[in-house]
Enzyme design. Structure first.
Site, PDB file in Angstrom:
ATOM      1  N   GLU A  25       0.822  -1.213   0.000  1.00 17.12           N
ATOM      2  CA  GLU A  25       0.000   0.000   0.000  1.00 17.12           C
ATOM      3  C   GLU A  25       0.857   1.265   0.000  1.00 17.12           C
ATOM      4  O   GLU A  25       2.071   1.222   0.245  1.00 17.12           O
ATOM      5  CB  GLU A  25      -0.938   0.000   1.203  1.00 17.12           C
ATOM      6  CG  GLU A  25      -0.212  -0.006   2.533  1.00 17.12           C
ATOM      7  CD  GLU A  25      -1.000   0.690   3.627  1.00 17.12           C
ATOM      8  OE1 GLU A  25      -1.410   1.856   3.425  1.00 17.12           O
ATOM      9  OE2 GLU A  25      -1.194   0.086   4.688  1.00 17.12           O
ATOM     10  N   LYS A  86      -5.884  10.486   0.802  1.00 23.16           N
ATOM     11  CA  LYS A  86      -5.860   9.151   1.425  1.00 23.16           C
ATOM     12  C   LYS A  86      -7.105   8.427   0.925  1.00 23.16           C
ATOM     13  O   LYS A  86      -8.222   8.796   1.280  1.00 23.16           O
ATOM     14  CB  LYS A  86      -5.868   9.318   2.948  1.00 23.16           C
ATOM     15  CG  LYS A  86      -5.964   8.029   3.751  1.00 23.16           C
ATOM     16  CD  LYS A  86      -5.972   8.328   5.244  1.00 23.16           C
ATOM     17  CE  LYS A  86      -6.430   7.123   6.053  1.00 23.16           C
ATOM     18  NZ  LYS A  86      -6.597   7.430   7.481  1.00 23.16           N
ATOM     19  N   VAL A 106      -5.508   0.250   3.114  1.00 23.79           N
ATOM     20  CA  VAL A 106      -5.672  -1.200   2.999  1.00 23.79           C
ATOM     21  C   VAL A 106      -6.878  -1.526   2.109  1.00 23.79           C
ATOM     22  O   VAL A 106      -6.784  -2.338   1.183  1.00 23.79           O
ATOM     23  CB  VAL A 106      -5.825  -1.850   4.397  1.00 23.79           C
ATOM     24  CG1 VAL A 106      -6.289  -3.300   4.279  1.00 23.79           C
ATOM     25  CG2 VAL A 106      -4.497  -1.776   5.151  1.00 23.79           C
ATOM     26  N   ASP A 138     -16.590   5.430  14.294  1.00 26.73           N
ATOM     27  CA  ASP A 138     -15.383   5.404  13.464  1.00 26.73           C
ATOM     28  C   ASP A 138     -14.833   3.981  13.372  1.00 26.73           C
ATOM     29  O   ASP A 138     -14.092   3.525  14.249  1.00 26.73           O
ATOM     30  CB  ASP A 138     -14.336   6.363  14.040  1.00 26.73           C
ATOM     31  CG  ASP A 138     -13.156   6.537  13.101  1.00 26.73           C
ATOM     32  OD1 ASP A 138     -13.033   5.754  12.130  1.00 26.73           O
ATOM     33  OD2 ASP A 138     -12.343   7.446  13.326  1.00 26.73           O
ATOM     34  N   SER A 140     -12.983   1.546  10.530  1.00 27.42           N
ATOM     35  CA  SER A 140     -12.309   1.619   9.225  1.00 27.42           C
ATOM     36  C   SER A 140     -13.018   0.786   8.162  1.00 27.42           C
ATOM     37  O   SER A 140     -13.469  -0.336   8.418  1.00 27.42           O
ATOM     38  CB  SER A 140     -10.869   1.132   9.368  1.00 27.42           C
ATOM     39  OG  SER A 140     -10.224   1.154   8.117  1.00 27.42           O
ATOM     40  N   ASP A 142     -11.521  -0.704   6.070  1.00 24.94           N
ATOM     41  CA  ASP A 142     -10.670  -1.883   5.845  1.00 24.94           C
ATOM     42  C   ASP A 142     -11.399  -3.169   6.252  1.00 24.94           C
ATOM     43  O   ASP A 142     -11.209  -4.222   5.635  1.00 24.94           O
ATOM     44  CB  ASP A 142      -9.380  -1.793   6.682  1.00 24.94           C
ATOM     45  CG  ASP A 142      -8.446  -0.672   6.248  1.00 24.94           C
ATOM     46  OD1 ASP A 142      -8.697  -0.054   5.198  1.00 24.94           O
ATOM     47  OD2 ASP A 142      -7.461  -0.434   6.978  1.00 24.94           O
ATOM     48  N   LYS A 159      -3.835  -1.938  14.268  1.00 21.09           N
ATOM     49  CA  LYS A 159      -2.985  -0.986  15.005  1.00 21.09           C
ATOM     50  C   LYS A 159      -3.463  -0.841  16.450  1.00 21.09           C
ATOM     51  O   LYS A 159      -4.655  -0.745  16.719  1.00 21.09           O
ATOM     52  CB  LYS A 159      -2.991   0.363  14.285  1.00 21.09           C
ATOM     53  CG  LYS A 159      -2.180   0.305  12.987  1.00 21.09           C
ATOM     54  CD  LYS A 159      -1.973   1.656  12.367  1.00 21.09           C
ATOM     55  CE  LYS A 159      -3.121   2.062  11.503  1.00 21.09           C
ATOM     56  NZ  LYS A 159      -3.271   1.284  10.268  1.00 21.09           N
TER      57      LYS A 159
END
Ligand code: PSU
Ligand code: MN
Length: 309
Positions: A25, A86, A106, A138, A140, A142, A159
């Protein structure tokens, strides 16, 4: 009709020769690490994939064209530009349609990899449910992408700035296999261990490759997350990081940081608060993920559905 894809010379040759390819990425380069370490790391990671016997394909949108594999000069330029978007599932098409330049997260990298026929992708750690997600919502994109796009993603878990239990609950709900590599617990990005049991464990790249092929052969959509622990010598113990993450989170809240800015802000503050130690660990874990991803890609290239059924 599909959109045009621009392949780097190296990736074009790999495709022609049927060589194993690993997607990489670009958001980690533009929004996840400071210059010049970001560009140096991107090069090291590409070299790790090559040394392990596969071909790296770093993905980005440049001037409206989807690039799979970047030439060295393009990687340099991307790493130094400060107006790069992004991109995730929601905005990737808009960026391409309007001739923009953007780095792929991702989610967006998985979409691009799938369009290019690449089945394996290495990153640092996926995005997930942020702490307080029950109020902020919130979570992601992903996670949803792993549920729909058939790409095996190798990361050091999610993360550790995130709410890890919630993140893995969402993945379970979405039917995404989360496979810890070589251990019974899930890793926590900068730390090799979390206190969470891994839903699945595998100890070899060939098993991981077989699992993805089986999944696709069963008509199950989506990929799988391989949670690959950071090497022991490179990790930062979770107890050391906990107060630092807490401080970064409270600063983000005080400054009303929201949406796409949250993850880059937190990573940036943790870098400062650890005097750069978090970046050293981040680099080590991405490189470790690239090596495993190459092994998985090599095995995928050898296997067919007949081999797994
Ligand atoms: N891995 C890293 N550093 C990063 C990322 C991954 O080591 O910066 C990026 C990935 O692109 C991932 C993104 O998709 O962080 C998550 O962003 P968000 O939380 O806004 O979905
Ligand atoms: Mn988010």
């Amino acid at each position: 009709m599909t959109i045009p894809i621009h392949y780097s010379e190296e990736v074009a040759h790999a495709r022609a020769d049927g060589l194993p390819i690993v997607a990489l990425e670009s958001t980690i380069i533009t929004h996840g690490m400071p210059f010049p370490q970001n560009v140096a790391t991107a090069r090291l990671v590409e070299d790790d994939v090559r040394s392990a016997g596969a071909v790296p394909a770093t993905i980005a949108v440049i001037d409206g064209l989807l690039h799979v594999g970047l030439e060295p000069a393009q990687l340099d330029a991307l790493g130094q530009a400060n107006d790069v978007a992004k991109l995730s599932r929601a905005d990737m098409a808009a960026c391409i349609a309007t001739g923009g330049t953007g780095a792929t997260t991702v989610a967006a990298t998985m979409i691009a990899a799938n369009l290019a026929g690449i089945q394996v992708f290495a990153t640092g750690g996926i995005g997930g449910a942020h702490r307080g997600a029950e109020l902020s919502f919130d979570i992601s994109a992903d996670l949803q992408e792993l549920a729909q796009t058939p790409v095996t993603v190798v990361g050091a878990g999610a993360k550790a700035i995130l709410d890890l239990p919630k993140t893995f609950e969402v993945l379970e709900t979405l039917g995404v296999p989360v496979i810890a590599y070589g251990q019974d617990t899930l890793p926590a990005f900068w730390s090799a261990q979390s206190n969470l049991a891994a839903p699945l464990r595998m100890d070899s790249a060939v098993d991981i490759a077989r699992a993805q092929i089986t999944r696709s052969a069963m008509g199950l959509s989506g990929g799988q997350l391989i949670a690959n622990p950071i090497p022991q010598d490179d990790q930062i113990p979770a107890e050391v990081l906990a107060p630092i993450i807490a401080q970064a989170l409270s600063e983000a809240e005080a400054q009303n940081v929201s949406a796409k800015q949250v993850t880059p802000f937190l990573l940036g503050r943790i870098f400062e608060l650890t005097d750069g130690q978090s970046l050293t660990a981040n680099i080590a874990l991405v490189r470790n993920n690239a090596r495993l991803a190459a092994q998985i890609a090599i095995n995928m290239a050898k296997l067919t559905v007949q081999d797994v059924t």
